[in-house]
Design an enzyme around this catalytic site. Structure first.
Site, PDB file in Angstrom:
ATOM      1  N   LYS A 149      33.680  47.209  30.057  1.00 18.06           N
ATOM      2  CA  LYS A 149      33.432  46.447  31.277  1.00 18.06           C
ATOM      3  C   LYS A 149      34.589  46.716  32.234  1.00 18.06           C
ATOM      4  CE  LYS A 149      32.280  41.815  32.932  1.00 18.06           C
ATOM      5  NZ  LYS A 149      32.137  40.396  32.540  1.00 18.06           N
ATOM      6  N   LYS A 208      29.202  48.469  31.610  1.00 24.80           N
ATOM      7  CA  LYS A 208      29.008  47.636  32.802  1.00 24.80           C
ATOM      8  C   LYS A 208      30.131  47.913  33.791  1.00 24.80           C
ATOM      9  CE  LYS A 208      28.447  42.807  34.237  1.00 24.80           C
ATOM     10  NZ  LYS A 208      28.404  41.399  33.830  1.00 24.80           N
TER      11      LYS A 208
END
Length: 337
Positions: free
Chosen positions: A206, A260
């Site tokens: 992320k 992500k």
């Protein structure tokens, strides 16, 4: 017989790439990747109350929903064949504090949403996030003490929260906080509580991205965030570090891996799939979604084609599925084909 060899044949060595592109049936026959409804996970936003469907200004076509409306949406998603939902709560500001203590309430909004969906739509998967940002007064994913997001105390709390989410019926826990050691701690806590069948989809890579803005509006943290998240999210410049992070999550027991944001990090998707062989998912985040919607609204792009093209790109990059706010739109399109 007249030799009809062309100069192009001599240049290409009689190999012509366009032969397989000459007709619709040949293009379909050699297509390498296909997008199906089975590839879709639909993220939804839940708010307290009943009868609420509240549009999110920064994400046209996306709404915050009360639990009763989320159940209705889950039924529609299941009818379209979408395998799973990812749920995100927007709780009352009065329940938010420095430690995100409401994450440890067995009857909090995210857990009550899970119970309601699993009771009414048992055949759809529910994926829950244990990061603390929806529960904190400062908008960070962990506990803030003296200006620092404390790692170990946060990990202990999200492991407890994960058990409560599994107790409520969550099928997969998807921790997005990026604290060190969280996957192993959650796995140990789930197993100790008898939840050996509950999976972990790690937000393995992320990034400290600028693409999250509309999401923060959706869960009500945009105006709360103090500072930034660069001390625990990954630098967008660092691919090797991202792979090391993912490797640690694999070692600690992650069942699935997530990248992500999505489209700006297709190289990471591919590297992760090649390196680990686990199911890999991409999260097409709010900023990606909103850009497409805004450009389409202005007539600058064909919104439907771009939507489908971006999702197909994830498949080409090795992803087994995509979390996307387009999931329902795509499922409806695929149902007509």
């Amino acid at each position: 017989m007249t030799d009809k060899t062309n100069a192009v044949d001599l240049i290409t060595g009689h190999r012509r790439m366009r032969r397989n592109r000459k007709a619709d049936w040949t293009r379909r026959m050699v297509q390498e990747n296909r997008l199906t409804v089975d590839d879709l996970i639909w993220p939804i936003f839940v708010v307290p109350g009943s009868g609420i469907v509240e549009p999110i200004e920064a994400m046209p076509g996306v709404n915050r929903m009360s639990i009763d409306k989320a159940v209705e949406a889950a039924k529609e998603a299941a009818d379209l064949g979408i395998p799973a939902l990812a749920t995100f709560p927007n709780i009352e500001m009065s329940l938010r504090d420095d430690t995100g203590s409401n994450s440890l309430a067995a009857n909090n909004l995210i857990n009550e949403t899970t119970r309601a969906i699993k009771k009414s739509v048992p055949n759809i998967g529910v994926i829950t996030d244990v990061a603390l940002d929806p529960f904190t007064s400062h908008g960070h994913d962990g506990i803030l003490r003296d200006g620092e997001i404390v790692n170990d105390e946060t990990v202990a709390q999200i492991a407890r929260a994960a058990v409560l989410q599994a107790d409520a019926g969550a099928d997969i826990i998807a921790p997005s906080d990026m604290m060190d050691g969280r996957i192993g701690a959650i796995r140990q806590a789930l197993d100790a509580a008898g939840h050996q069948n509950v999976g972990i989809m790690s937000y393995a890579t992320k990034f400290a991205s600028a693409f999250y803005g509309p999401y923060r509006e959706a869960i009500g943290t945009g105006g709360l965030l103090k500072g930034d998240k660069k001390t625990y999210y990954i630098d967008p410049a660092n691919g090797t570090e991202a792979m090391r992070d993912a490797a640690l999550d694999v070692e600690e027991g992650a069942d699935m891996l997530m990248v992500k944001p999505g489209l700006p990090y297709l190289d990471i998707c591919w590297r992760m799939k090649e390196a680990f062989g686990l199911p890999v998912f991409a999260y097409q985040v709010s900023g990606e979604y909103s850009q497409i919607k805004a450009a389409a609204a202005n007539g600058w792009i064909d919104g439907e084609r771009v939507m489908l093209e971006t999702l197909l790109a994830f498949k080409r990059a090795g992803c087994d599925g995509i979390l996307s706010y387009f999931a329902m739109d795509v499922a409806r399109i695929l149902a007509k084909r």
